[in-house]
Design a protein around this motif. Structure first.
Motif, mmCIF file in Angstrom:
data_model
loop_
_atom_site.group_PDB
_atom_site.id
_atom_site.type_symbol
_atom_site.label_atom_id
_atom_site.label_comp_id
_atom_site.label_asym_id
_atom_site.label_seq_id
_atom_site.Cartn_x
_atom_site.Cartn_y
_atom_site.Cartn_z
ATOM 1 N N ILE A 10 -62.418 129.722 12.578
ATOM 2 C CA ILE A 10 -63.838 130.081 12.422
ATOM 3 C C ILE A 10 -64.647 129.542 13.598
ATOM 4 C CG2 ILE A 10 -65.901 129.811 10.978
ATOM 5 C CD1 ILE A 10 -63.873 129.482 8.571
ATOM 6 N N GLU A 11 -64.391 128.284 13.976
ATOM 7 C CA GLU A 11 -65.100 127.686 15.117
ATOM 8 C C GLU A 11 -64.831 128.474 16.390
ATOM 9 O OE1 GLU A 11 -65.197 123.011 13.731
ATOM 10 O OE2 GLU A 11 -63.387 123.789 14.697
ATOM 11 N N ASP A 12 -63.593 128.900 16.578
ATOM 12 C CA ASP A 12 -63.237 129.669 17.766
ATOM 13 C C ASP A 12 -64.001 130.996 17.788
ATOM 14 O OD1 ASP A 12 -61.644 130.115 20.158
ATOM 15 O OD2 ASP A 12 -60.533 131.590 18.969
ATOM 16 N N CYS A 13 -64.067 131.672 16.650
ATOM 17 C CA CYS A 13 -64.793 132.945 16.578
ATOM 18 C C CYS A 13 -66.291 132.758 16.796
ATOM 19 C CB CYS A 13 -64.536 133.608 15.228
ATOM 20 S SG CYS A 13 -62.859 134.243 15.038
ATOM 21 N N MET A 14 -66.795 131.592 16.450
ATOM 22 C CA MET A 14 -68.225 131.305 16.624
ATOM 23 C C MET A 14 -68.522 130.643 17.971
ATOM 24 S SD MET A 14 -69.238 129.996 12.780
ATOM 25 C CE MET A 14 -70.984 129.756 13.146
ATOM 26 N N ASP A 15 -67.490 130.440 18.792
ATOM 27 C CA ASP A 15 -67.628 129.759 20.087
ATOM 28 C C ASP A 15 -68.218 128.367 19.929
ATOM 29 O OD1 ASP A 15 -66.526 131.816 21.642
ATOM 30 O OD2 ASP A 15 -68.454 132.848 21.764
ATOM 31 N N LEU A 16 -67.751 127.651 18.903
ATOM 32 C CA LEU A 16 -68.173 126.272 18.676
ATOM 33 C C LEU A 16 -67.052 125.322 19.076
ATOM 34 C CD1 LEU A 16 -69.769 126.631 15.113
ATOM 35 C CD2 LEU A 16 -70.982 126.412 17.284
ATOM 36 N N GLU A 17 -67.438 124.121 19.409
ATOM 37 C CA GLU A 17 -66.466 123.088 19.741
ATOM 38 C C GLU A 17 -65.677 122.721 18.485
ATOM 39 O OE1 GLU A 17 -66.742 118.507 21.154
ATOM 40 O OE2 GLU A 17 -68.058 119.947 22.185
ATOM 41 N N GLU A 18 -64.377 122.496 18.652
ATOM 42 C CA GLU A 18 -63.539 122.122 17.516
ATOM 43 C C GLU A 18 -64.062 120.832 16.882
ATOM 44 O OE1 GLU A 18 -58.875 121.168 16.598
ATOM 45 O OE2 GLU A 18 -59.359 122.587 18.195
ATOM 46 N N GLY A 19 -64.125 120.815 15.564
ATOM 47 C CA GLY A 19 -64.626 119.656 14.840
ATOM 48 C C GLY A 19 -66.103 119.753 14.493
ATOM 49 N N THR A 20 -66.735 120.879 14.869
ATOM 50 C CA THR A 20 -68.163 121.059 14.603
ATOM 51 C C THR A 20 -68.441 121.369 13.132
ATOM 52 O OG1 THR A 20 -68.526 121.895 16.844
ATOM 53 C CG2 THR A 20 -70.200 122.445 15.214
ATOM 54 N N LEU A 21 -67.643 122.258 12.554
ATOM 55 C CA LEU A 21 -67.903 122.740 11.201
ATOM 56 C C LEU A 21 -67.278 121.859 10.123
ATOM 57 C CD1 LEU A 21 -67.293 126.581 11.655
ATOM 58 C CD2 LEU A 21 -69.486 125.388 11.549
ATOM 59 N N LYS A 22 -67.982 121.780 9.011
ATOM 60 C CA LYS A 22 -67.496 121.113 7.797
ATOM 61 C C LYS A 22 -67.475 122.156 6.686
ATOM 62 C CE LYS A 22 -67.974 116.859 9.606
ATOM 63 N NZ LYS A 22 -67.741 117.211 10.972
ATOM 64 N N LEU A 23 -66.653 121.959 5.671
ATOM 65 C CA LEU A 23 -66.529 122.928 4.583
ATOM 66 C C LEU A 23 -67.867 123.266 3.933
ATOM 67 C CD1 LEU A 23 -63.249 121.865 2.761
ATOM 68 C CD2 LEU A 23 -63.674 124.002 3.989
ATOM 69 N N GLU A 24 -68.726 122.282 3.794
ATOM 70 C CA GLU A 24 -69.986 122.496 3.074
ATOM 71 C C GLU A 24 -71.095 123.088 3.950
ATOM 72 O OE1 GLU A 24 -69.904 118.358 4.753
ATOM 73 O OE2 GLU A 24 -68.502 119.505 3.565
ATOM 74 N N ASP A 25 -70.849 123.287 5.239
ATOM 75 C CA ASP A 25 -71.880 123.802 6.145
ATOM 76 C C ASP A 25 -72.307 125.217 5.769
ATOM 77 O OD1 ASP A 25 -71.818 121.472 7.575
ATOM 78 O OD2 ASP A 25 -70.805 122.310 9.325
#
Length: 72
Positions: A10-25
């Motif tokens: 999901i982070e890759d598809c959103m062009d976010l740095e790995e470790g950015t997203l949390k389950l509850e975000d």
């Protein structure tokens, strides 16, 4: 496929740095979350896991956890 791998996809598809997203975000709080990102996730999941996600299901997701559950 682990939860960490799914979040990384999901982070890759959103062009976010790995470790950015949390389950509850809440995905709508990210400017990177849009319909093209949802399509990218659908394509990536199909290619990597051979799982077909429906666009109508992606429209209903609100959190990272919702997407992870769909990938199962």
């Amino acid at each position: 496929m682990s939860i960490v791998e799914k979040i990384a996809l999901i982070e890759d598809c959103m062009d976010l740095e790995e470790g950015t997203l949390k389950l509850e975000d809440d995905l709508t709080s990210y400017e990177e979350w849009d319909s093209l990102t949802a399509l990218s996730i659908i394509a990536a999941v199909d290619e990597k896991y051979h799982i077909t996600l429906k666009g109508e299901d992606m429209k209903k997701v609100k959190t990272v956890s919702d997407v992870v559950k769909l990938i199962n």
